[in-house]
Design an enzyme around this catalytic site. Structure first.
Site, PDB file in Angstrom:
ATOM      1  N   HIS A   1       0.825  -1.218   0.000  1.00  0.00           N
ATOM      2  CA  HIS A   1       0.000   0.000   0.000  1.00  0.00           C
ATOM      3  C   HIS A   1       0.857   1.265   0.000  1.00  0.00           C
ATOM      4  O   HIS A   1       0.495   2.275   0.600  1.00  0.00           O
ATOM      5  CB  HIS A   1      -0.944   0.032   1.196  1.00  0.00           C
ATOM      6  CG  HIS A   1      -1.920  -1.109   1.241  1.00  0.00           C
ATOM      7  ND1 HIS A   1      -3.168  -1.060   0.682  1.00  0.00           N
ATOM      8  CD2 HIS A   1      -1.806  -2.353   1.781  1.00  0.00           C
ATOM      9  CE1 HIS A   1      -3.793  -2.212   0.880  1.00  0.00           C
ATOM     10  NE2 HIS A   1      -2.987  -3.018   1.544  1.00  0.00           N
TER      11      HIS A   1
ATOM     12  N   ASN B   1     -10.270  -2.933   2.340  1.00  0.00           N
ATOM     13  CA  ASN B   1      -9.945  -2.961   0.911  1.00  0.00           C
ATOM     14  C   ASN B   1     -11.208  -2.731   0.099  1.00  0.00           C
ATOM     15  O   ASN B   1     -12.313  -2.699   0.647  1.00  0.00           O
ATOM     16  CB  ASN B   1      -9.349  -4.322   0.525  1.00  0.00           C
ATOM     17  CG  ASN B   1      -7.881  -4.461   0.919  1.00  0.00           C
ATOM     18  OD1 ASN B   1      -7.189  -3.472   1.145  1.00  0.00           O
ATOM     19  ND2 ASN B   1      -7.422  -5.693   1.002  1.00  0.00           N
TER      20      ASN B   1
HETATM   21 FE1  HDD Z   1      -2.475  -4.703   5.626  1.00  0.00          FE
HETATM   22  C1  HDD Z   1      -1.056  -1.688   5.214  1.00  0.00           C
HETATM   23  C2  HDD Z   1      -5.433  -3.488   4.288  1.00  0.00           C
HETATM   24  C3  HDD Z   1      -3.901  -7.816   5.848  1.00  0.00           C
HETATM   25  C4  HDD Z   1       0.256  -5.820   7.211  1.00  0.00           C
HETATM   26  N1  HDD Z   1      -3.121  -2.939   4.883  1.00  0.00           N
HETATM   27  C5  HDD Z   1      -2.368  -1.802   4.813  1.00  0.00           C
HETATM   28  C6  HDD Z   1      -3.155  -0.737   4.283  1.00  0.00           C
HETATM   29  C7  HDD Z   1      -4.398  -1.251   4.014  1.00  0.00           C
HETATM   30  C8  HDD Z   1      -4.369  -2.632   4.408  1.00  0.00           C
HETATM   31  C9  HDD Z   1      -5.570  -0.507   3.435  1.00  0.00           C
HETATM   32  C10 HDD Z   1      -2.670   0.673   4.032  1.00  0.00           C
HETATM   33  C11 HDD Z   1      -2.944   1.553   5.205  1.00  0.00           C
HETATM   34  C12 HDD Z   1      -2.510   2.951   4.880  1.00  0.00           C
HETATM   35  O1  HDD Z   1      -3.148   3.551   4.003  1.00  0.00           O
HETATM   36  O2  HDD Z   1      -1.556   3.406   5.472  1.00  0.00           O
HETATM   37  N2  HDD Z   1      -4.266  -5.515   5.090  1.00  0.00           N
HETATM   38  C13 HDD Z   1      -5.375  -4.831   4.656  1.00  0.00           C
HETATM   39  C14 HDD Z   1      -6.506  -5.707   4.629  1.00  0.00           C
HETATM   40  C15 HDD Z   1      -6.076  -6.925   5.054  1.00  0.00           C
HETATM   41  C16 HDD Z   1      -4.671  -6.803   5.359  1.00  0.00           C
HETATM   42  C17 HDD Z   1      -7.890  -5.304   4.210  1.00  0.00           C
HETATM   43  C18 HDD Z   1      -6.847  -8.196   5.230  1.00  0.00           C
HETATM   44  C19 HDD Z   1      -8.120  -8.246   5.443  1.00  0.00           C
HETATM   45  N3  HDD Z   1      -1.917  -6.500   6.358  1.00  0.00           N
HETATM   46  C20 HDD Z   1      -2.653  -7.650   6.396  1.00  0.00           C
HETATM   47  C21 HDD Z   1      -1.942  -8.667   7.125  1.00  0.00           C
HETATM   48  C22 HDD Z   1      -0.751  -8.098   7.537  1.00  0.00           C
HETATM   49  C23 HDD Z   1      -0.765  -6.736   7.033  1.00  0.00           C
HETATM   50  C24 HDD Z   1      -2.444 -10.057   7.393  1.00  0.00           C
HETATM   51  C25 HDD Z   1       0.375  -8.676   8.316  1.00  0.00           C
HETATM   52  C26 HDD Z   1       0.293  -9.714   9.103  1.00  0.00           C
HETATM   53  N4  HDD Z   1      -0.678  -3.924   6.032  1.00  0.00           N
HETATM   54  C27 HDD Z   1       0.296  -4.550   6.728  1.00  0.00           C
HETATM   55  C28 HDD Z   1       1.501  -3.689   6.988  1.00  0.00           C
HETATM   56  C29 HDD Z   1       1.039  -2.326   6.410  1.00  0.00           C
HETATM   57  C30 HDD Z   1      -0.314  -2.656   5.810  1.00  0.00           C
HETATM   58  C31 HDD Z   1       2.773  -4.229   6.499  1.00  0.00           C
HETATM   59  C32 HDD Z   1       2.004  -1.613   5.474  1.00  0.00           C
HETATM   60  C33 HDD Z   1       1.971  -0.178   5.898  1.00  0.00           C
HETATM   61  C34 HDD Z   1       1.200  -0.145   7.110  1.00  0.00           C
HETATM   62  O3  HDD Z   1       0.822  -1.400   7.439  1.00  0.00           O
HETATM   63  O4  HDD Z   1       0.943   0.831   7.770  1.00  0.00           O
HETATM   64  O5  HDD Z   1       1.774  -3.609   8.344  1.00  0.00           O
END
Ligand code: HDD
Length: 693
Positions: free
Chosen positions: A76, A149
């Protein structure tokens, strides 16, 4: 040659472009407040250097610049964001004590960040990808982050697999490409070995993966959450965002071409809409159900690869979000905003969804790595807009200055007349005790109730119109054609047979491959009733928020342009004038019409419908311009409505288009008929421009 020295005019040689500006505004200073006299020239020994190390103005400026970038999000990374508000349109105190849902009409501020997933920060807005839909609600009782999402299900069931999924979809580790694309070996290798991903693969390969505008996408909280009322009673809930402009997508060919024409297409669209006062808006809806109902379903509501069909549990609308202010500074706000699924408020609670549970750790951790300090919550975009007090102290970038010596608890400093600091409240957040499994054994397992990987993927495909099914098939053929490992293509086909036999065989045919035997599913799928809510095309989208591109030439009839402008206005749509030269054209009978774009800078993929307001000579001239021919033939191939004057004939003929029901003669007052079609496509044309699959 005599040189000027500092003291007369700061030593700036004539013509260097480095004149000290004489303008209003506050005095420039260093970061430590020292007024700066010259922001153009470094301090030098003599006229021609060397530059002096003592130049603290230069050193500070370069030092700060060197550190202007922070690690981009691992997923993202590319996004746009906007401020706005959430308004409660239906109070639901019987379901939740969350402060934002207590009073109809009550408003609170929000910040939304909408992203692609796989691409880097500098990639493009329109790849085939999932879109992140993250909203921070600044409630009276703390920040609630709904981090969802535009697709209601996820690829995997357990957070343990997230790093593998992301490694697989990101550019391949050895070669560093492809950027912002799932059409490559490692992604399809992974998903073909993870049948639980097949449901979301269907969504991502559908037109949902190539949205027309961020304003025309649904959003989903995906996981089951809980609502908890003042009595401590809990219900289960799923969150939905429904766009006021309806759901609409591009075609694949269009998305590919938009990426070249305007890699910032989605963010520009959001920015332009907000600047024009057409504020993007979504309704917030909930599906509410209890555990007894959940237990009777053929899927587990804790499994994030499953949705709850809206026909089974209708979505009730409880509020609306309006985005009415673009950030003042992209970095300070859109980049530094930190979303945490663990940010919930009294009245909302988690469920045991194992993906959600893993997310509760991951996001907090990632913010420390991105933003560099445990005090990231003090950055203005992240700070709650309600009082915030506790005994956490110090750390890098501490910007608060707590008073007194009460930084521990329990303390009795109040007995000595000192401030004893904040205390917990009975009204504070309480985790609900219900629904926890009684079992206490530690296990690394996938519950048996998560084993059906295909029923909802089947339901999704069965719920699409024939046109949408064709698009899914074409998308998978395209992606698998980019997969070089033949055994991976084969294994995907073997999985797809569990979803729909005819789809699998059409894809095999599109690849020129034999259909392999189906891979045995972990659990035999069942046929669920098709759900119209899963289709985009079964719902007519409104014309608001769309854009009409009008190609004009010298000698064009100004009254036709005016009629188009007023029809577009009535349809709630924007208009762009495109001309052979950006200065515009001379209209028939005199008068000048200014253009917004030059023809090769504004291909028709950027518009929802086009109009050709051309004189005969103008059309003949433009028939020799490839960009103008593409303007017409692409609009035709992308099934868009085309309005034209009689004079446009030469261009239409040379572009080789076949007149059909989506052509409108503007001479006969066809402006309204054209703008009525701004959110529609004549899908029957697809057969004329693409070989069937
Ligand atoms: Fe995630 C970012 C949505 C599963 C780990 N995720 C991130 C963002 C969105 C989502 C919209 C961007 C937020 C922003 O605008 O800063 N992610 C989802 C959805 C998931 C999902 C809808 C499942 C239903 N994500 C998920 C899992 C993990 C992560 C299972 C880790 C175990 N996601 C992350 C992250 C991020 C992220 C690596 C990258 C930047 C942030 O968190 O802030 O931690």
């Amino acid at each position: 040659m005599a040189r000027k020295t500092q003291g007369d005019d700061h030593g700036i040689p004539q013509g260097s472009g480095g004149e000290t500006q004489q303008r209003g505004g506050p005095v420039q200073t260093t970061n430590h407040g020292v007024p700066i006299s010259d922001n153009q020239n470094s301090l030098k020994a003599g006229h021609r250097g060397p530059a002096l190390l003592e130049d603290f103005v230069l050193r500070e400026k370069i030092f700060h610049f060197d550190h202007e970038r922070i690690p981009e999000r691992i997923v993202h990374a590319r996004a746009t964001g906007a401020h706005g508000y959430f308004e409660c349109t239906k109070a639901i105190p019987e379901l939740t004590r969350a402060s934002l849902f207590q009073k109809k009409g009550a408003k609170i501020p929000v910040f939304a960040r909408i992203s692609t997933v796989a691409g880097s920060k500098g990639s493009k807005d329109t790849p085939r990808d999932v879109r992140g839909f993250a909203v921070k609600f600044y409630t009276k009782e703390g920040n609630w982050d709904l981090v969802g999402n535009n697709i209601p299900v996820f690829f995997i069931q357990d957070a343990m697999k997230f790093p593998d999924l992301i490694h697989a979809v990101k550019p391949e580790a050895d070669r560093g490409f492809p950027q912002a694309a799932s059409a490559h070996d490692t992604f399809w290798d992974f998903v073909s070995l993870m049948p639980e991903s097949m449901h979301m693969v269907m969504w991502a390969m559908s037109d949902r993966g190539i949205p027309r505008s961020l304003r025309m996408m649904e959003g989903f909280g995906i996981h089951t959450f809980r609502l908890v009322n003042a009595k401590g009673e809990a219900t289960m809930v799923k969150f939905h965002w429904k766009p006021k402009l309806g759901v609409q997508s591009t075609t694949w060919d269009e998305a590919v071409k938009i990426s070249g024409a305007d890699p910032d297409y989605h963010r520009r669209d959001l920015y332009d809409a907000i600047q024009a006062g057409n504020f993007p808006e979504w309704d917030l809806g909930i599906q509410v159900f209890d555990e007894a109902w959940a237990d009777k379903q053929p899927y587990d509501v804790l499994d994030p690869t499953k949705l709850i069909p809206e026909e089974d549990v209708p979505v009730q609308i409880i509020g609306r979000m309006v985005l009415d202010r673009y950030p003042d500074n992209f970095f300070a706000e859109t980049e530094q905003v930190a979303f945490l699924p663990s940010n919930i408020v009294p009245g909302i609670d988690f469920s045991n969804d194992p993906l959600l549970q893993g997310r509760l750790f991951s996001y907090l951790d990632t913010q420390k790595s991105r933003l560099g300090t445990a005090n990231f919550h003090q950055i203005p975009i992240n700070a709650p807009k309600c009082p915030m007090h506790n005994f956490q102290r110090d750390g890098m970038m501490q910007t608060q200055v707590p008073r007194g010596r009460a930084n521990y608890e329990p303390n009795s400093l109040d007995e000595a007349g000192e401030d004893a600091g904040p205390r917990p409240s009975e009204q504070g957040f309480v985790s609900i005790a219900a629904f926890a499994e009684p079992a206490t054994e530690k296990r690394r397992i996938r519950p048996e109730t998560f084993a059906d990987h295909f029923s909802q993927a089947r339901q999704f495909f069965a719920s699409q119109t024939a046109v949408e099914q064709n698009h899914i098939i074409a998308a998978i053929v395209f992606e698998l054609s980019k997969v070089q490992l033949k055994h991976v293509r084969k294994r995907v086909l073997a999985q797809l047979r569990n979803i729909d036999e005819s789809m699998a065989s059409r894809i095999a045919d599109g690849l020129g491959m034999d259909l392999p035997p189906a891979l045995p599913p972990a659990k035999a799928p069942v046929d669920m009733a098709p759900s119209d809510a899963l289709s985009i095309l079964k719902h007519q989208a409104p014309t608001q928020g769309r854009c009409l591109g009008i190609l004009v030439s010298d000698g064009a009839d100004g009254s036709v342009v005016e009629a188009l402008k007023s029809a577009a206005k009535a349809a709630g749509a924007a208009v762009k004038i495109i001309a052979p030269k950006v200065a515009g054209v001379q209209l028939k009978g005199g008068g000048k019409l200014e253009a917004d774009e030059k023809i090769d800078g504004a291909p028709s993929v950027l518009f929802d419908a086009i109009a050709l307001v051309l004189s005969t000579e103008g059309a003949e001239l433009l028939a020799g311009e490839k960009a103008a021919l593409d303007f017409v033939s692409d609009a035709y191939a992308h099934c868009k409505a085309i309005g034209h004057t009689d004079g446009a004939k030469a261009l239409l003929d040379k572009a080789g288009v076949i007149h059909d029901g989506f052509f409108f003669n503007l001479a006969g007052g066809g402006a309204k008929a054209l703008t009525d079609k701004l959110s529609s496509r004549d899908w029957s044309r697809e057969k004329k421009v693409k070989l069937p699959l």
